[in-house]
Motif scaffolding. Structure first.
Motif, PDB file in Angstrom:
ATOM      1  N   ARG A 166      -3.511   1.970  13.199  1.00  0.00           N
ATOM      2  CA  ARG A 166      -4.189   2.556  14.309  1.00  0.00           C
ATOM      3  C   ARG A 166      -3.431   2.834  15.338  1.00  0.00           C
ATOM      4  O   ARG A 166      -2.512   2.268  15.540  1.00  0.00           O
ATOM      5  N   PRO A 168      -9.657  15.089  19.556  1.00  0.00           N
ATOM      6  CA  PRO A 168      -9.468  15.178  17.884  1.00  0.00           C
ATOM      7  C   PRO A 168      -9.147  16.525  17.601  1.00  0.00           C
ATOM      8  O   PRO A 168      -8.188  16.512  16.275  1.00  0.00           O
ATOM      9  N   LEU A 173      -5.435  16.796  18.100  1.00  0.00           N
ATOM     10  CA  LEU A 173      -4.376  15.898  17.130  1.00  0.00           C
ATOM     11  C   LEU A 173      -4.650  16.521  15.748  1.00  0.00           C
ATOM     12  O   LEU A 173      -3.651  16.551  15.054  1.00  0.00           O
ATOM     13  N   TYR A 174      -5.841  16.622  15.434  1.00  0.00           N
ATOM     14  CA  TYR A 174      -5.996  17.381  13.933  1.00  0.00           C
ATOM     15  C   TYR A 174      -5.068  18.676  13.619  1.00  0.00           C
ATOM     16  O   TYR A 174      -4.326  18.551  12.555  1.00  0.00           O
ATOM     17  N   LYS A 201     -11.066  14.473   9.609  1.00  0.00           N
ATOM     18  CA  LYS A 201     -10.528  13.826   8.658  1.00  0.00           C
ATOM     19  C   LYS A 201      -9.545  14.495   7.762  1.00  0.00           C
ATOM     20  O   LYS A 201      -9.903  15.945   7.394  1.00  0.00           O
ATOM     21  N   LEU A 260      -6.371  10.239   6.996  1.00  0.00           N
ATOM     22  CA  LEU A 260      -6.241  10.208   8.458  1.00  0.00           C
ATOM     23  C   LEU A 260      -7.817  10.573   8.847  1.00  0.00           C
ATOM     24  O   LEU A 260      -8.307  11.353   8.695  1.00  0.00           O
ATOM     25  N   THR A 261      -8.284   9.471   9.693  1.00  0.00           N
ATOM     26  CA  THR A 261      -9.514   9.697  10.343  1.00  0.00           C
ATOM     27  C   THR A 261      -9.604   9.818  11.920  1.00  0.00           C
ATOM     28  O   THR A 261      -8.716   8.788  12.570  1.00  0.00           O
ATOM     29  N   PHE A 262      -9.968  11.121  12.581  1.00  0.00           N
ATOM     30  CA  PHE A 262      -9.751  11.254  13.961  1.00  0.00           C
ATOM     31  C   PHE A 262     -10.975  10.860  14.629  1.00  0.00           C
ATOM     32  O   PHE A 262     -12.008  11.317  14.250  1.00  0.00           O
ATOM     33  N   THR A 278      -8.222   9.793  21.668  1.00  0.00           N
ATOM     34  CA  THR A 278      -8.558   9.999  20.116  1.00  0.00           C
ATOM     35  C   THR A 278      -7.742   8.771  19.346  1.00  0.00           C
ATOM     36  O   THR A 278      -6.625   8.609  19.659  1.00  0.00           O
ATOM     37  N   GLU A 279      -8.734   8.226  18.619  1.00  0.00           N
ATOM     38  CA  GLU A 279      -7.990   7.027  17.958  1.00  0.00           C
ATOM     39  C   GLU A 279      -7.785   7.594  16.427  1.00  0.00           C
ATOM     40  O   GLU A 279      -8.757   8.164  15.921  1.00  0.00           O
ATOM     41  N   LEU A 280      -6.620   7.349  15.903  1.00  0.00           N
ATOM     42  CA  LEU A 280      -6.256   7.780  14.843  1.00  0.00           C
ATOM     43  C   LEU A 280      -6.160   6.707  13.833  1.00  0.00           C
ATOM     44  O   LEU A 280      -5.387   5.736  14.061  1.00  0.00           O
ATOM     45  N   LYS A 281      -7.064   6.658  12.767  1.00  0.00           N
ATOM     46  CA  LYS A 281      -6.866   5.715  11.892  1.00  0.00           C
ATOM     47  C   LYS A 281      -6.147   6.229  10.558  1.00  0.00           C
ATOM     48  O   LYS A 281      -6.653   7.157   9.878  1.00  0.00           O
TER      49      LYS A 281
END
Length: 339
Positions: free
Chosen positions: A213, A220, A223-224, A270, A290-292, A299-302
């Motif tokens: 993370r 989001p 970043l996407y 995603k 990748l989940t935004f 934005t938290e990126l998982k």
């Protein structure tokens, strides 16, 4: 019938997962033509050199004609390959003037040493003389030679995995030679991420899964877009890249050392991809999701990774931290705290 430990070992069926080609005695052959064609294109396409006058890049690989195969006899690998390669290069001066030329390698073969390769670089007719032509003939030719040397190394490591089968004690004895016992240029193509390809004994590759993370000071949607826009990928990787930002689209970056395919895209939410390092076992991909997540002004990126070879876990984690997370923050000013 010979008993275990007695008689001619060529005919003893050892205690192993499969009982084929015991002790690697029988002749087996694997066609490497299609694999080689794809590998050569991936190593050459996007290859570039730069100087104060401008930049030259291999923009098209128009012809990869020939064949390749690997043979196993008595535990010894014998390599046959012969290729005629044609490509196009484009030069762009600092003033914005574009030049075009051709590249030909007619004799990439197991019978020739890397230093004996004929690498012909020419400037198209009607193109004005330019110092970029000399740049491509000198530094460009050497980089092409290095890339072709890497192809031979990958052929002898990545493609041959599983050809030398494990025996009763699980050990696979590996020997290799070529038709002419030619010396191999050990110079590898420069890579931000590559290491020597691990030897595989032909059994199932042990894999792992992990998640990471990070937080970015952007939306989001922004970043996407960073992961799907070719210009933005080239910006944060500081090099040429190919990115087809659609479902089923291919991507290749970091000098061809990372590549794969987008398998699922949910706009601004995603990205799921088939992803691999170039030195992983042939045709083995990890699944990266990748989940935004919108966190107000951040934005938290998982990042969830599945199917990563066990031996590559730490390298993969470090690669994502350094060449994705940190590089994106530094390039676009998205720096934020790290979980």
């Amino acid at each position: 019938m010979a008993k275990w430990g007695e008689g001619d070992p060529r005919w003893i069926v050892e205690e192993r997962a499969d009982a084929t080609n015991v002790n690697n005695w029988h002749w087996t052959e694997r066609d490497a033509t299609n694999w080689s064609s794809d590998k050569l294109k991936s190593l050459l396409l996007g290859l570039d050199v730069e100087s104060e006058e401008g930049k030259c890049e291999v923009t098209e690989v128009s012809k990869v004609e020939g064949e390749a195969s690997v043979n196993n006899r008595k535990g010894k690998l014998i390599f046959f390959y012969e290729w005629n390669i044609k490509a196009t290069w484009t030069g762009k001066s600092k003033a914005g003037v574009t030049y075009n030329g051709a590249i030909e390698v007619p004799n990439l073969s197991d019978e020739n040493d890397m230093e004996d390769l004929d690498i012909s670089v020419s400037l198209n007719k009607d193109e004005p003389d330019t110092t970029l032509f000399n740049l491509m003939k000198t530094k460009g030719s050497e980089k092409i030679r290095t890339a072709l040397g890497s192809y031979v190394e990958f052929l002898k490591s990545e493609f041959t995995q599983g050809m030398i089968l494990p025996t009763a004690n699980g050990v696979a004895k590996l020997q290799s030679t070529s038709q002419s016992n030619a010396k191999l240029d050990k110079t590898q193509i420069s890579s931000k991420s590559s290491t020597a390809a691990p030897i595989n004994t032909g059994v199932k590759i042990p894999t792992c899964k992990f998640s990471m993370r990070d937080t970015f000071l952007t939306s989001p949607a922004d970043l996407y877009r960073v992961f799907l826009n070719q210009d933005m990928v080239q910006a944060f990787t500081h090099g040429s890249a190919t990115v087809e930002g659609e479902r089923g689209g291919k991507f290749r970056l970091l000098e061809g050392n990372v590549f794969g395919e987008f398998t699922e895209l949910v706009p601004d939410e995603k990205i799921v991809m088939k992803w691999r390092y170039n030195n992983w076992p042939c045709e083995h991909y990890a699944t990266i999701a990748l989940t935004f997540l919108d966190r107000s002004n951040e934005t938290e990126l998982k990042v969830e990774c599945r199917g990563v070879p066990n031996s590559e876990e730490e390298q993969t984690k470090e690669g994502w931290r350094r060449y994705y997370f940190e590089a994106i923050k530094q390039t676009f000013g998205y720096g934020a705290r790290l979980f």
